[in-house]
Design an enzyme around this catalytic site. Structure first.
Site, PDB file in Angstrom:
ATOM      1  N   LYS A 102      69.964   7.533 -14.394  1.00 18.84           N
ATOM      2  CA  LYS A 102      69.582   6.792 -13.193  1.00 18.84           C
ATOM      3  C   LYS A 102      69.528   5.285 -13.428  1.00 18.84           C
ATOM      4  CE  LYS A 102      64.665   7.719 -13.960  1.00 18.84           C
ATOM      5  NZ  LYS A 102      64.342   6.377 -14.456  1.00 18.84           N
ATOM      6  N   THR A 103      69.092   4.865 -14.640  1.00 14.57           N
ATOM      7  CA  THR A 103      69.066   3.429 -14.925  1.00 14.57           C
ATOM      8  C   THR A 103      70.479   2.862 -14.894  1.00 14.57           C
ATOM      9  OG1 THR A 103      67.098   3.735 -16.294  1.00 14.57           O
ATOM     10  CG2 THR A 103      68.297   1.673 -16.556  1.00 14.57           C
ATOM     11  N   ASP A 129      63.783   1.979  -8.344  1.00 10.14           N
ATOM     12  CA  ASP A 129      63.804   3.054  -9.333  1.00 10.14           C
ATOM     13  C   ASP A 129      62.549   3.910  -9.172  1.00 10.14           C
ATOM     14  OD1 ASP A 129      64.602   4.550 -11.491  1.00 10.14           O
ATOM     15  OD2 ASP A 129      63.930   3.112 -12.994  1.00 10.14           O
ATOM     16  N   GLU A 130      62.619   5.181  -9.608  1.00 13.74           N
ATOM     17  CA  GLU A 130      61.466   6.093  -9.596  1.00 13.74           C
ATOM     18  C   GLU A 130      60.817   6.147  -8.210  1.00 13.74           C
ATOM     19  OE1 GLU A 130      61.096   7.907 -12.052  1.00 13.74           O
ATOM     20  OE2 GLU A 130      61.448   6.877 -13.954  1.00 13.74           O
ATOM     21  N   GLN A 148      60.157  15.116 -10.628  1.00 13.16           N
ATOM     22  CA  GLN A 148      59.437  14.360 -11.651  1.00 13.16           C
ATOM     23  C   GLN A 148      58.302  13.530 -11.056  1.00 13.16           C
ATOM     24  OE1 GLN A 148      61.803  12.828 -15.132  1.00 13.16           O
ATOM     25  NE2 GLN A 148      63.515  13.118 -13.719  1.00 13.16           N
ATOM     26  N   ARG A 165      62.260  16.186 -21.815  1.00 12.24           N
ATOM     27  CA  ARG A 165      62.274  15.094 -22.801  1.00 12.24           C
ATOM     28  C   ARG A 165      63.081  15.494 -24.034  1.00 12.24           C
ATOM     29  NH1 ARG A 165      62.207  11.933 -19.601  1.00 12.24           N
ATOM     30  NH2 ARG A 165      62.194  13.725 -18.191  1.00 12.24           N
TER      31      ARG A 165
END
Length: 654
Positions: free
Chosen positions: A18-19, A202-203, A233, A588
């Site tokens: 996503k970044t 973002d997020e 998330q 993770r």
């Protein structure tokens, strides 16, 4: 991502890059669409993430193409807006920012005047929740459901009046107050909507009501935006995050396009299958299925342990064995848990085996006493109404101003609606204080005003150096330390702060005033410094802190009922967020994932039987291996583990 003229929602699953989406979109907007960088704003939730995003964009652009680009946290963006809009809200531009400690101290002061028997921390948290919900004191009082909320609402009103008197905002105000400015002032709204030609976020699943409204006001009806998020998330409901904000985008922006990123570039297929199966139990705003081309990998292992100490011993033994057989580094391993208290047993065993580790969430650099002292001095220089800063530094180093003198000064200032610094110059103060105390106060106040004038006229750093020199602060550090080692450590912290302030100015594209630097410090989060110099350590951290990170080999510990899921979720019969937290932990892991639980634990000094987490039984049976207590290892594995421990012992002895 070439959709540039419409609202866009990118559903980016864990490990899907996503970044990269945001950074390449920014580079595309600047390089291919011809949008000047100064008209693009990207926001995220931590300074660390913003810094990484800024660096990645810089690598994609050439020359000065990125000059003027804003990549910041929501709170930094709010502060930027308030620098311009504060006067419209009847604040002076040289405002201070109260951190959590300042806010609680103010509430403690207000409640001492009118004690009511409620916990001050709980009252502060309720005020914070109201601000995040965009409720002002009058609205909060109107909606109060019980005595606690009535008290909190009345306190909220008094708290805001006090902040206004100090010309200060707290963290929640950095979102609430810009929203009020944009709602109430058409010129402000027009300025910022004209300033921003593309907004990237973002997020987005972690936004609360106030942050959502800030975005809506900034983009208006015509500015295109790109929101990147993953409802699976969303793990911050306790601080107001609302994954339903993803759904609201569809309602508020009918032209919204939705794109799903489902390929995971991080984890083996078995890990992703387990994550998909687990999260499928939750209701979804949008459906998606993670997949990978990295191969199946090893099944997940579930280890049963006798108690917390045995759990720590087993995990460290597994790390030693895996390192020996795979030549891995300490930094390849992470131990993740639900609560910070779970780290102690692991720290003990890791120390016993001389394994370097890093505990995330330790003392922040900006919480050290000497660092807070100097920051308080700087706060007072840029905002003469900051009484909290005044009280911290007026006797640091000691100026022989006793508590009785400061109490009389406080009463005098309060009666005349003055700041403490302003009150030092009032002629009538000589009636309240003796000549010696008055002289010392005025010497201090005159020196502060002189330094503040110097900071306003010239560069920031000469003022910082003069402040330290005039107070003989470095000598005082050693004089007040318990021993020379403590004095040296404290001096190193002071030098690091000064060097950091200097670097901040060197990295800035524009001239940074002292006020700019002070406010930047107030917005720094603990994670900004958390990863520095810890590349080859076993990482210990909570599942919340692990979000956004990845590790080759992960141990998720304490997978028990009442831990994960937490006791409060069981009592509320609501497991969605706890399941999302487990999903975050699973995703993770890159190569291997081991989950552990204890059969019993101590709670409040008493032994308590534990049951394996229900989430373990929600994983696909064919993709997990249960290792029950007493299970025998093969002779080959026993030999390898013995060799691993011998190798570790030799390393310790050498």
């Amino acid at each position: 991502m070439r959709e540039t003229d419409c609202p866009l929602l990118v559903l980016a699953g864990a490990g899907s890059g996503k970044t990269r989406v945001i950074t390449h979109k920014i580079a595309w907007l600047i390089g291919e669409c011809g949008i000047a960088a100064r008209h693009i704003v990207a926001v995220t939730f931590t300074n660390k993430a913003a810094r990484e995003m800024r660096e990645r964009v810089g690598q994609l652009l050439s020359g000065d193409a990125g000059k003027g680009l804003i990549v910041s946290t929501f709170h930094n963006l709010g502060m930027r807006i308030l620098r311009r809009e504060a006067p419209r809200l009847d604040y002076k531009p040289n405002f201070s920012i109260f951190d959590a400690q300042d806010s609680l101290h103010l509430i403690d002061e207000l409640m001492r005047k009118n004690p009511v028997g409620f916990d001050n921390d709980a009252l502060r948290n309720r005020i914070s929740d109201w601000k995040n919900e965009l409720l002002l004191p009058a609205q909060a009082l109107k909606q109060a459901r019980d005595e606690f909320e009535q008290v909190a609402a009345l306190l909220y009103a008094e708290y805001q009046r006090s902040l206004k008197a100090y010309n200060a905002f707290d963290f929640d105000d950095l979102i609430l107050q810009p929203v009020l400015a944009l709602q109430q002032h058409e010129e402000s709204r027009a300025h910022w909507q004209g300033r921003i030609r593309h907004l990237l976020m973002d997020e987005y699943q972690d936004t609360n009501t106030a942050q959502y409204e800030l975005v809506r006001l900034l983009v208006g009806k015509t500015t295109p935006f790109t929101a990147v998020g993953d409802d699976d998330q969303s793990i911050y409901a306790w601080r107001g995050a609302n994954p339903e904000n993803l759904r609201r985008l569809q309602e508020d922006f009918p032209r919204l396009k939705v794109i799903k990123l489902e390929q995971n570039y991080r984890s083996a297929g078995c890990i992703l299958k387990c994550a998909n199966t687990l999260i499928a139990k939750n209701p979804h705003v949008f459906e998606k299925q993670l997949w990978s081309t990295l191969g199946y990998g090893a099944p997940l292992r579930i280890l049963a342990c006798r108690d917390a100490e045995h759990e720590a011993e087993r995990v460290v033994s597994e790390i030693l064995h895996h390192q020996f057989t795979h030549s891995a580094r300490h930094g390849d391993y992470a131990i993740l848990y639900r609560g910070n208290h779970q780290s102690r047993a692991f720290e003990k065993v890791l120390r016993e085996h001389s394994i370097s580790y890093h505990l995330s969430g330790g003392t922040s650099f900006f919480e050290y006493r000497e660092v807070k002292d100097l920051i308080a001095y700087l706060r007072l220089l840029v905002n003469d109404a900051d009484d909290r800063a005044f009280l911290r530094v007026v006797n640091t180093p000691r100026r022989e101003l006793g508590a009785a003198t400061l109490e009389k000064l406080g009463q005098f200032a309060s009666q005349r609606d003055m700041s403490l610094l302003e009150a030092c110059f009032a002629d009538e103060l000589r009636e309240a204080l003796n000549t010696r105390a008055l002289t010392r106060l005025r010497e201090f106040a005159e020196w502060i005003v002189e330094l503040a004038d110097e900071a306003e006229r010239g560069e920031a750093m000469p003022v910082v150096h003069r402040l330290i020199r005039d107070t003989n602060y470095n000598d005082w550090l050693f004089d007040s330390a318990k021993d020379p080692n403590e004095g040296e450590r404290r001096l190193q912290n002071v030098n690091e702060l000064v060097a950091w302030l200097e670097r901040m100015g060197e990295k800035s594209e524009t001239e940074m005033t002292l006020a700019d630097r002070v406010n930047r410090i107030a917005l720094l989060d603990r994670l900004d410094r958390d990863d520095e110099g810890n590349e080859n350590c076993v990482r210990l951290m909570t599942l919340h802190a692990a979000k956004g990170l990845e590790f080759p080999h992960v141990f998720m510990v304490g997978m028990e009922e009442n831990l994960l899921p937490h006791r409060s979720a069981i009592e509320a019969d609501d497991f969605d967020e706890e399941r999302r937290l487990a999903y975050v932990g699973i995703t993770r892991a890159q190569k291997t994932l081991t989950l552990t639980y204890a059969v019993k634990r101590r709670r409040a000094g008493e032994w308590e039987s534990r049951e394996p987490s229900r989430f373990l039984y929600e994983l696909p049976e064919d993709d997990v291996e249960w290792d029950k207590p007493g299970a025998r290892r093969s002779p080959e594995e026993q030999k390898q583990r013995g060799q691993a421990h011998l190798a570790q012992l030799r390393g310790m002895l050498s």
